[in-house]
Design a protein around this motif. Structure first.
Motif, mmCIF file in Angstrom:
data_model
loop_
_atom_site.group_PDB
_atom_site.id
_atom_site.type_symbol
_atom_site.label_atom_id
_atom_site.label_comp_id
_atom_site.label_asym_id
_atom_site.label_seq_id
_atom_site.Cartn_x
_atom_site.Cartn_y
_atom_site.Cartn_z
ATOM 1 N N ASN A 170 0.822 -1.211 0.000
ATOM 2 C CA ASN A 170 0.000 0.000 0.000
ATOM 3 C C ASN A 170 0.855 1.260 0.000
ATOM 4 O O ASN A 170 2.057 1.216 0.281
ATOM 5 C CB ASN A 170 -0.876 0.017 1.256
ATOM 6 N N PHE A 171 0.192 2.385 -0.241
ATOM 7 C CA PHE A 171 0.750 3.725 -0.014
ATOM 8 C C PHE A 171 2.048 3.989 -0.764
ATOM 9 O O PHE A 171 2.951 4.640 -0.246
ATOM 10 C CB PHE A 171 0.954 3.967 1.501
ATOM 11 N N LYS A 172 2.165 3.451 -1.961
ATOM 12 C CA LYS A 172 3.342 3.720 -2.818
ATOM 13 C C LYS A 172 4.646 3.265 -2.193
ATOM 14 O O LYS A 172 5.704 3.873 -2.455
ATOM 15 C CB LYS A 172 3.442 5.212 -3.133
ATOM 16 N N ARG A 173 4.596 2.255 -1.349
ATOM 17 C CA ARG A 173 5.836 1.803 -0.708
ATOM 18 C C ARG A 173 6.579 0.792 -1.571
ATOM 19 O O ARG A 173 7.600 0.248 -1.157
ATOM 20 C CB ARG A 173 5.527 1.208 0.671
ATOM 21 N N GLU A 174 6.086 0.533 -2.790
ATOM 22 C CA GLU A 174 6.801 -0.385 -3.670
ATOM 23 C C GLU A 174 8.025 0.283 -4.295
ATOM 24 O O GLU A 174 8.144 1.506 -4.308
ATOM 25 C CB GLU A 174 5.870 -0.901 -4.788
ATOM 26 N N VAL A 175 8.930 -0.553 -4.780
ATOM 27 C CA VAL A 175 10.154 -0.088 -5.440
ATOM 28 C C VAL A 175 10.130 -0.705 -6.830
ATOM 29 O O VAL A 175 9.854 -1.901 -6.968
ATOM 30 C CB VAL A 175 11.395 -0.603 -4.667
ATOM 31 N N VAL A 176 10.424 0.079 -7.864
ATOM 32 C CA VAL A 176 10.432 -0.490 -9.215
ATOM 33 C C VAL A 176 11.864 -0.856 -9.597
ATOM 34 O O VAL A 176 12.760 -0.017 -9.548
ATOM 35 C CB VAL A 176 9.809 0.495 -10.236
ATOM 36 N N LYS A 180 9.723 -3.799 -12.829
ATOM 37 C CA LYS A 180 8.772 -4.585 -12.033
ATOM 38 C C LYS A 180 8.607 -3.998 -10.637
ATOM 39 O O LYS A 180 9.599 -3.636 -10.002
ATOM 40 C CB LYS A 180 9.286 -6.029 -11.875
ATOM 41 N N PRO A 181 7.360 -3.971 -10.145
ATOM 42 C CA PRO A 181 7.172 -3.480 -8.782
ATOM 43 C C PRO A 181 7.571 -4.545 -7.755
ATOM 44 O O PRO A 181 7.161 -5.704 -7.856
ATOM 45 C CB PRO A 181 5.659 -3.215 -8.711
ATOM 46 N N LEU A 182 8.421 -4.146 -6.821
ATOM 47 C CA LEU A 182 8.820 -5.053 -5.743
ATOM 48 C C LEU A 182 8.477 -4.420 -4.410
ATOM 49 O O LEU A 182 8.543 -3.194 -4.262
ATOM 50 C CB LEU A 182 10.342 -5.289 -5.778
ATOM 51 N N CYS A 183 8.148 -5.258 -3.409
ATOM 52 C CA CYS A 183 8.018 -4.741 -2.053
ATOM 53 C C CYS A 183 9.420 -4.422 -1.544
ATOM 54 O O CYS A 183 10.419 -4.884 -2.096
ATOM 55 C CB CYS A 183 7.317 -5.751 -1.156
ATOM 56 N N ARG A 184 9.496 -3.652 -0.490
ATOM 57 C CA ARG A 184 10.813 -3.236 0.005
ATOM 58 C C ARG A 184 11.618 -4.426 0.537
ATOM 59 O O ARG A 184 12.850 -4.422 0.475
ATOM 60 C CB ARG A 184 10.653 -2.156 1.069
ATOM 61 N N ALA A 185 10.927 -5.443 1.036
ATOM 62 C CA ALA A 185 11.631 -6.640 1.511
ATOM 63 C C ALA A 185 12.331 -7.340 0.347
ATOM 64 O O ALA A 185 13.525 -7.640 0.403
ATOM 65 C CB ALA A 185 10.648 -7.590 2.198
#
Ligand SMILES: [Zn+2]
Ligand SMILES: [Zn+2]
Length: 195
Positions: A170-176, A180-185
């Motif tokens: 949520n809330f734009k916390r992804e990293v591209v 590809k969009p990845l979660c920060r983990a």
């Protein structure tokens, strides 16, 4: 002035935190000083959508901040930055002003000077932190805090699914990464190791 008396805040803080301690007295004073400086009259009531608070330590003083400000982690109005400092920044969204209040290093020494006859350190500091003028307890800095729309309490946007683990972000916390969009983990910030 905040709507409640200091003793009312103390009673609420004791229930929320589980005990009363010098850190809580200091945290209540710190938060009250912050909202007073911003001239917010009713932070937990009619002005509740005006404030976002940043706290810099996960200790007793921090638990007092939501008691005064109404800012809660689960409402996205309380932000934690783990700097290990007894400090908090109060952002007034209405006037676009922010003030950072930090406990002075000298406050413990001052408590010793004021009440040498009270041998219990916690008791000594509780008494002193109640009574010391705010100028003796805290340093104050007017600051600018850059809050993106995604950091605002009411922000709404579509959830993104991590291309690697499939968990929702949520809330734009992804990293591209590589498109590809990845979660920060999955992007390398994992604080845990899967077993
Ligand atoms: Zn405590
Ligand atoms: Zn992931």
């Amino acid at each position: 002035m905040p709507l409640k008396t200091f003793d009312e805040y103390v009673a609420l803080a004791e229930i929320a935190h589980g005990h009363m301690c010098a850190g809580q007295i200091l945290g209540l004073r710190l938060a009250i000083h912050g909202v007073n400086l911003l001239q917010i009259d009713d932070p937990a009531g009619k002005d509740r959508k005006r404030l976002v608070s940043f706290v810099e330590i996960d200790r007793c003083a921090t638990d007092a901040v939501p008691i005064v400000t109404g800012c809660r982690l689960g409402k996205r109005a309380l932000k934690f930055r783990d700097f290990g400092k007894v400090a908090a920044t109060f952002c007034d969204l209405q006037t676009d002003r922010a003030v950072r209040v930090v406990a002075k290093e000298s406050s413990k020494q001052r408590a010793r000077e004021l009440y040498p006859q009270i041998l219990d350190k916690n008791e000594q500091q509780m008494r002193a932190y109640r009574e010391m003028p705010a100028e003796e307890l805290f340093d104050v800095q007017w600051v600018r805090v850059r809050l993106g729309p995604e950091d605002m309490p009411g922000y709404k946007a579509a959830r993104v699914v991590c291309a690697q683990c499939g968990e929702g972000v949520n809330f734009k916390r992804e990293v591209v990464q590589d498109g590809k969009p990845l979660c920060r983990a999955c992007a390398g910030e994992r604080y845990y190791e899967p077993l």
